[in-house]
Design a protein around this motif. Structure first.
Motif, PDB file in Angstrom:
ATOM      1  N   TYR A  39     -34.216 -10.777   5.064  1.00  0.00           N
ATOM      2  CA  TYR A  39     -34.984 -12.014   5.236  1.00  0.00           C
ATOM      3  C   TYR A  39     -34.231 -13.153   4.579  1.00  0.00           C
ATOM      4  CZ  TYR A  39     -39.310 -14.692   5.975  1.00  0.00           C
ATOM      5  OH  TYR A  39     -40.246 -15.593   6.411  1.00  0.00           O
ATOM      6  N   TRP A  40     -34.271 -14.319   5.231  1.00  0.00           N
ATOM      7  CA  TRP A  40     -33.461 -15.466   4.817  1.00  0.00           C
ATOM      8  C   TRP A  40     -34.370 -16.658   4.528  1.00  0.00           C
ATOM      9  CZ3 TRP A  40     -29.205 -16.433   2.659  1.00  0.00           C
ATOM     10  CH2 TRP A  40     -28.475 -17.606   2.844  1.00  0.00           C
ATOM     11  N   PRO A  41     -34.808 -16.831   3.269  1.00  0.00           N
ATOM     12  CA  PRO A  41     -35.761 -17.900   2.935  1.00  0.00           C
ATOM     13  C   PRO A  41     -35.355 -19.308   3.364  1.00  0.00           C
ATOM     14  CG  PRO A  41     -35.618 -16.338   1.135  1.00  0.00           C
ATOM     15  CD  PRO A  41     -34.548 -15.949   2.113  1.00  0.00           C
ATOM     16  N   PRO A  42     -34.070 -19.708   3.313  1.00  0.00           N
ATOM     17  CA  PRO A  42     -33.746 -21.080   3.716  1.00  0.00           C
ATOM     18  C   PRO A  42     -34.189 -21.438   5.128  1.00  0.00           C
ATOM     19  CG  PRO A  42     -31.911 -20.145   2.508  1.00  0.00           C
ATOM     20  CD  PRO A  42     -32.889 -19.022   2.733  1.00  0.00           C
ATOM     21  N   ALA A  43     -34.264 -20.460   6.022  1.00  0.00           N
ATOM     22  CA  ALA A  43     -34.675 -20.738   7.402  1.00  0.00           C
ATOM     23  C   ALA A  43     -36.146 -20.434   7.648  1.00  0.00           C
ATOM     24  CB  ALA A  43     -33.828 -19.934   8.380  1.00  0.00           C
ATOM     25  N   ALA A  44     -36.838 -19.877   6.658  1.00  0.00           N
ATOM     26  CA  ALA A  44     -38.199 -19.406   6.874  1.00  0.00           C
ATOM     27  C   ALA A  44     -39.179 -20.540   7.146  1.00  0.00           C
ATOM     28  CB  ALA A  44     -38.667 -18.589   5.669  1.00  0.00           C
ATOM     29  N   LEU A  45     -38.988 -21.691   6.498  1.00  0.00           N
ATOM     30  CA  LEU A  45     -39.936 -22.780   6.665  1.00  0.00           C
ATOM     31  C   LEU A  45     -39.862 -23.366   8.068  1.00  0.00           C
ATOM     32  CD1 LEU A  45     -39.496 -24.478   3.185  1.00  0.00           C
ATOM     33  CD2 LEU A  45     -41.251 -22.851   3.908  1.00  0.00           C
ATOM     34  N   ARG A  46     -38.663 -23.549   8.590  1.00  0.00           N
ATOM     35  CA  ARG A  46     -38.525 -24.021   9.973  1.00  0.00           C
ATOM     36  C   ARG A  46     -39.048 -22.963  10.940  1.00  0.00           C
ATOM     37  NH1 ARG A  46     -33.006 -26.797  11.097  1.00  0.00           N
ATOM     38  NH2 ARG A  46     -33.980 -28.122   9.496  1.00  0.00           N
ATOM     39  N   ALA A  47     -38.804 -21.707  10.615  1.00  0.00           N
ATOM     40  CA  ALA A  47     -39.277 -20.620  11.478  1.00  0.00           C
ATOM     41  C   ALA A  47     -40.793 -20.575  11.547  1.00  0.00           C
ATOM     42  CB  ALA A  47     -38.746 -19.285  10.967  1.00  0.00           C
ATOM     43  N   PRO A 119     -44.752 -18.326   3.871  1.00  0.00           N
ATOM     44  CA  PRO A 119     -43.689 -17.645   4.603  1.00  0.00           C
ATOM     45  C   PRO A 119     -42.334 -17.633   3.897  1.00  0.00           C
ATOM     46  CG  PRO A 119     -43.899 -19.872   5.420  1.00  0.00           C
ATOM     47  CD  PRO A 119     -44.959 -19.725   4.362  1.00  0.00           C
ATOM     48  N   CYS A 120     -42.276 -18.131   2.649  1.00  0.00           N
ATOM     49  CA  CYS A 120     -40.989 -18.092   1.943  1.00  0.00           C
ATOM     50  C   CYS A 120     -40.512 -16.658   1.743  1.00  0.00           C
ATOM     51  CB  CYS A 120     -41.115 -18.795   0.600  1.00  0.00           C
ATOM     52  SG  CYS A 120     -41.343 -20.561   0.774  1.00  0.00           S
ATOM     53  N   ARG A 121     -41.437 -15.742   1.667  1.00  0.00           N
ATOM     54  CA  ARG A 121     -41.137 -14.317   1.697  1.00  0.00           C
ATOM     55  C   ARG A 121     -42.043 -13.695   2.749  1.00  0.00           C
ATOM     56  NH1 ARG A 121     -38.130 -16.595  -1.086  1.00  0.00           N
ATOM     57  NH2 ARG A 121     -37.315 -16.082  -3.144  1.00  0.00           N
ATOM     58  N   PRO A 122     -41.595 -12.636   3.419  1.00  0.00           N
ATOM     59  CA  PRO A 122     -42.486 -11.985   4.389  1.00  0.00           C
ATOM     60  C   PRO A 122     -43.642 -11.310   3.669  1.00  0.00           C
ATOM     61  CG  PRO A 122     -40.503 -10.673   4.051  1.00  0.00           C
ATOM     62  CD  PRO A 122     -40.295 -11.956   3.305  1.00  0.00           C
ATOM     63  N   HIS A 123     -44.687 -11.006   4.391  1.00  0.00           N
ATOM     64  CA  HIS A 123     -45.761 -10.236   3.797  1.00  0.00           C
ATOM     65  C   HIS A 123     -45.214  -8.864   3.368  1.00  0.00           C
ATOM     66  CE1 HIS A 123     -48.479 -12.979   6.264  1.00  0.00           C
ATOM     67  NE2 HIS A 123     -48.820 -13.184   5.007  1.00  0.00           N
ATOM     68  N   PRO A 124     -45.697  -8.319   2.263  1.00  0.00           N
ATOM     69  CA  PRO A 124     -45.149  -7.056   1.748  1.00  0.00           C
ATOM     70  C   PRO A 124     -45.147  -5.944   2.801  1.00  0.00           C
ATOM     71  CG  PRO A 124     -46.628  -8.037   0.139  1.00  0.00           C
ATOM     72  CD  PRO A 124     -46.763  -8.855   1.391  1.00  0.00           C
ATOM     73  N   SER A 125     -44.024  -5.232   2.843  1.00  0.00           N
ATOM     74  CA  SER A 125     -43.859  -4.066   3.714  1.00  0.00           C
ATOM     75  C   SER A 125     -44.028  -4.378   5.197  1.00  0.00           C
ATOM     76  CB  SER A 125     -44.828  -2.942   3.299  1.00  0.00           C
ATOM     77  OG  SER A 125     -44.597  -2.552   1.965  1.00  0.00           O
ATOM     78  N   SER A 126     -43.724  -5.625   5.593  1.00  0.00           N
ATOM     79  CA  SER A 126     -43.818  -5.988   7.006  1.00  0.00           C
ATOM     80  C   SER A 126     -42.596  -5.503   7.771  1.00  0.00           C
ATOM     81  CB  SER A 126     -43.927  -7.509   7.168  1.00  0.00           C
ATOM     82  OG  SER A 126     -45.119  -7.997   6.612  1.00  0.00           O
ATOM     83  N   SER A 127     -42.831  -4.970   8.942  1.00  0.00           N
ATOM     84  CA  SER A 127     -41.727  -4.577   9.809  1.00  0.00           C
ATOM     85  C   SER A 127     -41.098  -5.821  10.430  1.00  0.00           C
ATOM     86  CB  SER A 127     -42.244  -3.666  10.927  1.00  0.00           C
ATOM     87  OG  SER A 127     -43.128  -4.390  11.772  1.00  0.00           O
ATOM     88  N   PHE A 128     -39.971  -5.621  11.079  1.00  0.00           N
ATOM     89  CA  PHE A 128     -39.283  -6.717  11.764  1.00  0.00           C
ATOM     90  C   PHE A 128     -40.229  -7.376  12.767  1.00  0.00           C
ATOM     91  CE2 PHE A 128     -36.357  -8.815  14.570  1.00  0.00           C
ATOM     92  CZ  PHE A 128     -35.210  -9.054  13.837  1.00  0.00           C
ATOM     93  N   SER A 129     -40.860  -6.560  13.602  1.00  0.00           N
ATOM     94  CA  SER A 129     -41.729  -7.104  14.643  1.00  0.00           C
ATOM     95  C   SER A 129     -42.967  -7.768  14.055  1.00  0.00           C
ATOM     96  CB  SER A 129     -42.139  -6.004  15.624  1.00  0.00           C
ATOM     97  OG  SER A 129     -42.850  -4.974  14.957  1.00  0.00           O
ATOM     98  N   GLN A 130     -43.502  -7.218  12.965  1.00  0.00           N
ATOM     99  CA  GLN A 130     -44.682  -7.822  12.357  1.00  0.00           C
ATOM    100  C   GLN A 130     -44.356  -9.187  11.764  1.00  0.00           C
ATOM    101  OE1 GLN A 130     -48.016  -6.751  12.335  1.00  0.00           O
ATOM    102  NE2 GLN A 130     -48.171  -8.893  11.674  1.00  0.00           N
ATOM    103  N   THR A 131     -43.183  -9.301  11.158  1.00  0.00           N
ATOM    104  CA  THR A 131     -42.791 -10.585  10.581  1.00  0.00           C
ATOM    105  C   THR A 131     -42.587 -11.632  11.677  1.00  0.00           C
ATOM    106  OG1 THR A 131     -41.725  -9.450   8.720  1.00  0.00           O
ATOM    107  CG2 THR A 131     -41.140 -11.744   9.065  1.00  0.00           C
TER     108      THR A 131
END
Length: 381
Positions: A39-47, A119-131
């Motif tokens: 996971y890449w926090p710098p892009a998470a806010l735009r995402a 969204p700065c971090r994904p929800h705990p234990s989230s899969s790729f598709s869930q995120t």
């Protein structure tokens, strides 16, 4: 096999593993444990705001992991206990040779990073598709909201405000950013000009910036509030919002270490390390990245350098277990620098005492958010 165990597989850990894999003796292997994909926090806010960006901060850790048969990646797995020479995980992996939930190690690298609200971090234990689904859901919630309240005026709050304002355009949404301090980015080391530039750009997009005030009834998490409601500042003012973004609460992800040996944590709960990144009192346990007490900004550029130093020192100890700390590679904290985006075409920063503005920020960071560097590190096209 003797294990070099990683707890967490963020960018600093990936760098360390890449440096280790070609030099480890044949009887050593890497065991990496991660609860999420890359996971890449710098892009998470735009995402979380701009449709089409949701896949940018995501990468499958498998592509970044050494694939020569020895090494083991335990995905969607949590370390629930740290011991002096082993860890306990929340599930066994018999298909990978781990019948039990306790995994021994010769060396351990703690790279758990920091805790920050989604969204700065994904929800705990989230899969790729869930995120991916979570980010698309947040995009939809932002789109359907008209009155957006952002609580916190640090880099995260500023960048989220900039993403919403720039994507939807001035006057389209009513955006209010509330900051408890005297000015934006007023922490020690940052020039007043930096915060002033960022505030001016936000206000140019129509964002209302309120400083020296606290929201006394903030919600517990970021998200949409159907029908909207009023939130109250400590001066009695009411602000109506149907979406609230929490940009507060950054903390080192060190709970695992607190239950192991709380004496190795400082007052802010960062792990105390020496210049070689060894945890205080434990020469075979290393820590790096945001979770450490290294006196520098918690940024990717610095954390990546941590990884190479840690890898070098582990290899040195494998070759000479009695080597002293003085003989290991020493890390010098990085310079005080920052770039804060205000949408893809704005921003400001501080680099070696200079305060570049929107043009430089857009060229270096704001347009790309360093996504290509992230994908390259994780070997994703």
């Amino acid at each position: 096999m003797k294990n070099v165990l990683f707890v967490g597989y963020g960018p600093s850990a990936v760098q360390a593993a890449k440096d280790l894999v070609g030099s480890l003796p044949a009887d050593y292997r890497i065991v990496a444990i991660t609860s999420n994909e890359g996971y890449w926090p710098p892009a998470a806010l735009r995402a979380a705001v701009v449709p089409g960006w949701e896949d940018k901060p995501l990468a499958c850790v498998d592509a970044a992991f050494p694939q020569d048969g020895r090494h083991v990646m335990l995905k969607m797995t949590n370390v629930v206990e740290l011991r002096k020479n082993s860890v306990v995980v929340d599930k066994a992996h018999p298909d990978l040779g781990f019948e039990a939930d306790e995994i021994p190690f010769e060396y351990c690298v703690l790279a758990m990073g920091s805790k920050y609200p989604y969204p700065c971090r994904p929800h705990p234990s989230s899969s790729f598709s869930q995120t991916l689904d979570d980010l698309r859901q947040t995009q939809s919630e932002v789109s359907r909201s008209q009155q957006i309240l952002i609580i916190g005026g640090g880099p995260v709050g500023i960048e989220f405000a900039g993403e919403v304002a720039s994507h939807y355009g001035k006057g389209t949404k009513e955006i209010t950013l509330v900051h408890s301090r005297e000015r934006l980015l007023d922490q020690s080391g940052w020039k007043e000009k930096l915060g002033r530039s960022l505030r001016g750009q936000l206000e140019g997009y129509g964002v209302r910036v309120v400083v020296r005030r606290k929201v006394v009834d903030a919600p517990e998490k970021t998200g949409r509030i159907e029908g909207g409601r009023e939130f109250h500042l400590d001066n009695g003012e009411a602000i109506k919002a149907d979406f609230v973004f929490l940009a507060t609460g950054n903390a080192p992800n060190s709970d695992l270490v607190a239950s192991f040996d709380s004496s190795v944590l400082n007052d802010s709960k960062h792990i105390k390390v020496n210049s070689a990144f060894q945890v205080e009192g434990y020469e075979h346990i290393f820590a790096m990245g945001d979770v450490t007490d290294v006196k520098e900004g918690k940024q990717y550029a610095h954390a990546k350098n941590h990884g190479s130093i840690v890898a070098s020192n582990i290899l040195a100890l494998i070759q000479s277990p009695s080597a002293s700390t003085a003989s290991l590679k020493s890390y010098k904290p990085g310079s005080n620098l920052i770039l804060v985006s205000v949408g893809p075409w704005g921003g400001a920063g501080q680099i070696f005492g200079f305060v570049p503005g929107a043009w430089f920020s857009a060229l270096v960071k704001s347009r790309s958010l360093f996504v290509s560097d992230f994908k390259k590190l994780y070997n994703v096209a």
